[in-house]
Write an enzyme that holds these catalytic residues in place. Structure first.
Site, PDB file in Angstrom:
ATOM      1  N   SER A 439       0.836  -1.202   0.000  1.00 33.73           N
ATOM      2  CA  SER A 439       0.000   0.000   0.000  1.00 33.73           C
ATOM      3  C   SER A 439       0.874   1.258   0.000  1.00 33.73           C
ATOM      4  O   SER A 439       1.697   1.432  -0.895  1.00 33.73           O
ATOM      5  CB  SER A 439      -0.946  -0.041   1.208  1.00 33.73           C
ATOM      6  OG  SER A 439      -1.901   0.982   1.157  1.00 33.73           O
ATOM      7  N   ASP A 491      -8.928  -4.534  -6.263  1.00 34.95           N
ATOM      8  CA  ASP A 491      -8.291  -3.638  -5.290  1.00 34.95           C
ATOM      9  C   ASP A 491      -8.344  -2.188  -5.771  1.00 34.95           C
ATOM     10  O   ASP A 491      -7.883  -1.853  -6.863  1.00 34.95           O
ATOM     11  CB  ASP A 491      -6.843  -4.079  -5.089  1.00 34.95           C
ATOM     12  CG  ASP A 491      -6.144  -3.317  -3.973  1.00 34.95           C
ATOM     13  OD1 ASP A 491      -6.721  -2.350  -3.461  1.00 34.95           O
ATOM     14  OD2 ASP A 491      -5.020  -3.703  -3.626  1.00 34.95           O
TER      15      ASP A 491
END
Length: 663
Positions: A439, A491
């Site tokens: 991330s 995602d």
């Protein structure tokens, strides 16, 4: 639709938002009215006691008030169900009904106060009657407090500053009004962010992050006249349309070929590396992720490190604020104390936790940067302006995400100026340097690889679920030779950038403008679809057909959803937020067959992997798993399952043809 206007100001609620809350209040009011009526009819002869006349009067007047309120709420619900989001004409009587409902609020408050006073005077009546009346008084005050809270929630601080209506700006006065509105919006968002992050503290970096975040949020939200339920309805419709298009058009749009053996071998090797290095990216999160992944045994395994004082083994490792984290890091990576060079959980705005370890299995010095896990990290994420990177490269557009580049610079200074990397390579000079992260940590690791490439030409980076809005086009192309990104399913983070968010806003506006269904039906069908699936709604949108080229200007319905001078359809891209791209080559993991609609991980799920182009992530996909696919534990399980299946199916011909490259 545009926000409801009452008392000369805009509110953060629309006239078609009152169906569900209206039904709920109507249901409670009817039950309450029936209960009061039953109490009065059953016990009216027992109200001959001292003070009973007052209580009898209270019940009768309360029933009359409830009757009027019930009829008013029924009318509000009926009117709120009419029309569509962009056709509020059938609901033009809603303000009058709300004025009537708010006018009834005053006698309700007065009568609830009177009832409370009468009950508190110690009426000598049947105990059951007194308890019933006390209950009606309590219910009255609960509804009054709930109504007050609702009014506070839907209050728009900028409602009194809204312009007179949509349309282009022509006069200097209108331009000044719009400028003042934007300034007020930025100031309001900055105040909100400061209140939300009141425990973060204030320094130069934090104040800059507050300003950057406020400007980003005000820029994105201030040019549309949408209420939250409009956005929810638009996202619901958009999800169904995306599913409908994928079901009908994808087989004709995807051009694939079977990669050669070298590509297949490279994919297998990179997947194995990703599986191995993902452990370090997960370890950088410390004990919270470890206990989340091991809810029954995790606390027992790492609890000792939280309770006992630091041992001499800790002294072998440089770093700060280790606390309970070291035990979870050892459990996740399987390494020993002596394998770690530095572990830091120092966490501030633009300053990320990281660890440096010796990986003897892969003969590498691993630097793992932690992803988003605190308010400070969120502020770093939202500092989304672009800034120039001085990398000594001959490139014209050498820029990146400001917040993440600042965080990468912090880690770079720690590694180089504090001699951490020098110490690591003095122990293992033949090892190569590998940077990993998930991330936010993936974005920081990718930028850190760019910064360290001059000093360490053999550096390699594995970025798990990195943000899309990270690198300029030139840096994206340059990073392909030493960076591999891994993305799971839908995602949202690898598809998230300011440019994509603007595109999403346009899509939401158009899908709302084209839909001819009332909002409550859209939301009901959407909830059913998200939970149980079914056929996607075939409401027409701009995504259908090949007419997107003709839709560069807002439609008539969309005009009502835009505030004055909206830049949403301007051809001039703001230089502050230019298009940005994800790092390196991208491996896309996808669940095979019909995807489970439940948010939890399915142990029987099968996954496929293929090399993908960044253009496949140029649009945000809406779905139940757009957030869960980003979770590091879900990604680790999918990687484990995929690598195990591919290893077990090496000789299977179908497996050799599963990876494909889209061109």
């Amino acid at each position: 639709m545009p926000g409801l206007v009452l008392f000369g100001r805009r509110w953060a609620i629309a006239s078609d938002d009152l169906v569900f809350p209206g039904f709920f209040e109507l249901f409670l009011r009817v039950l309450w009215w029936v209960g009061v009526l039953a109490l009065y009819l059953q016990h009216r002869r027992q109200l001959d006691c001292m003070g009973g006349t007052l209580l009898s009067t209270y019940l009768v007047v309360l029933m009359v008030l409830l009757t009027v309120v019930i009829f008013t709420m029924a009318a509000i619900v009926h009117v709120s169900m009419r029309g569509t989001i962009c056709n509020p004409g059938p609901r033009k009587s809603m303000p009058k009904l709300l004025y009537i409902r708010l006018a009834l609020f005053l006698p309700e408050v007065v009568w609830a106060a009177v009832g409370a006073i009468w009950v508190s005077q110690g009426v000598q009546c049947n105990r059951t009657v007194v308890i019933g009346i006390i209950a009606t008084v309590v219910v009255s005050w609960i509804i009054i407090v709930s109504t007050t809270v609702t009014i506070f929630v839907v209050f728009d601080p900028l409602g009194g500053k809204m312009g007179p209506g949509p349309g282009p700006l022509h006069s200097q006065d209108s331009s000044q009004l719009l400028s003042g509105l934007r300034t007020a919006a930025t100031s309001l968002w900055e105040t909100r962010v400061k209140l939300l992050c009141c425990c973060v503290g204030e320094d130069e970096h934090t104040r800059a992050a507050f300003s950057s975040t406020a400007e980003l949020l005000s820029t994105y939200f201030s040019d549309t006249d949408l209420v939250p339920s409009d956005i929810a309805a638009g996202l619901t419709l958009l999800h169904q349309q995306q599913d409908n298009i994928r079901n009908t058009q994808e087989p004709n749009e995807v051009i694939s070929h079977i990669p050669g053996s070298s590509q297949e071998a490279d994919l297998d090797a990179q997947l194995e590396n990703c599986r191995h290095y993902m452990q370090f990216a997960a370890a950088a999160y410390g004990w919270p992720l470890y206990i989340y992944r091991n809810p029954f045994t995790g606390l027992c395994k790492v609890g000792g490190d939280c309770c006992r004082s630091q041992t001499t083994e800790y002294d072998l490792v440089g770093g700060e604020q280790l606390h309970c984290h070291f035990g979870s890091i050892l459990q996740t990576t399987g390494l020993q104390y002596r394998d770690f060079i530095h572990v830091s959980f120092h966490d501030k705005v633009y300053e990320l936790p990281f660890l440096v370890a010796l990986d003897h299995r892969k003969e590498s010095v691993v630097v793992a940067v932690r992803g988003t896990m605190s308010l400070q990290d969120i502020l770093t994420d939202l500092s989304a302006e672009s800034e120039i990177l001085d990398l000594g490269l001959e490139m014209q557009d050498c820029f990146a995400h400001k917040g993440i580049s600042q965080a990468a610079r912090y880690v770079y200074r720690r590694l180089m100026d504090d001699g951490i990397l020098s110490q690591a390579f003095s122990v293992a000079p033949e090892y190569r340097l590998v940077l990993v992260g998930h991330s936010l940590g993936a974005g920081a690791a990718a930028l850190l690889a760019l910064m360290l490439r001059r000093a360490y030409p053999q550096v390699h980076c594995y970025a798990f679920s990195p943000p899309r809005g990270l690198l300029s086009k030139s840096l994206y192309e340059y990073s392909k030779s030493f960076t591999v990104s891994l993305v799971l399913g839908k995602d949202v983070i690898p598809r998230l950038s300011v440019t994509n968010m603007e595109d999403l806003k346009r899509s939401v506006l158009r899908v709302i403008a084209h839909c001819n269904k009332p909002k409550y039906k859209i939301l009901l069908h959407g909830c059913w679809y998200e939970l149980f699936g079914g056929n996607p709604d075939n409401s027409p949108t701009e995504l259908d057909g090949g007419h997107q080229a003709n839709l560069t200007q807002p439609l008539l319905g969309e005009q009502s959803l835009l505030t004055q001078g909206s830049p949403a359809y301007s051809d001039d891209s703001p230089t502050k937020y230019p298009p940005l791209y994800p790092p390196g080559r991208i491996i896309h993991l996808q669940e095979e067959g019909p995807s489970s609609r439940w948010l939890c991980y399915c142990p029987s799920a099968q996954y496929s992997a293929r090399w993908s182009h960044e253009a496949e992530f140029s649009r945000i996909l809406i779905g139940p798993k757009m957030l869960t696919d980003h979770m590091p534990d879900i990604l680790m399980r999918a990687l484990d399952r995929l690598v195990a299946d591919r290893a077990a199916c090496v000789s299977c011909p179908a497996q050799g043809a599963s990876p494909e490259e889209e061109v």
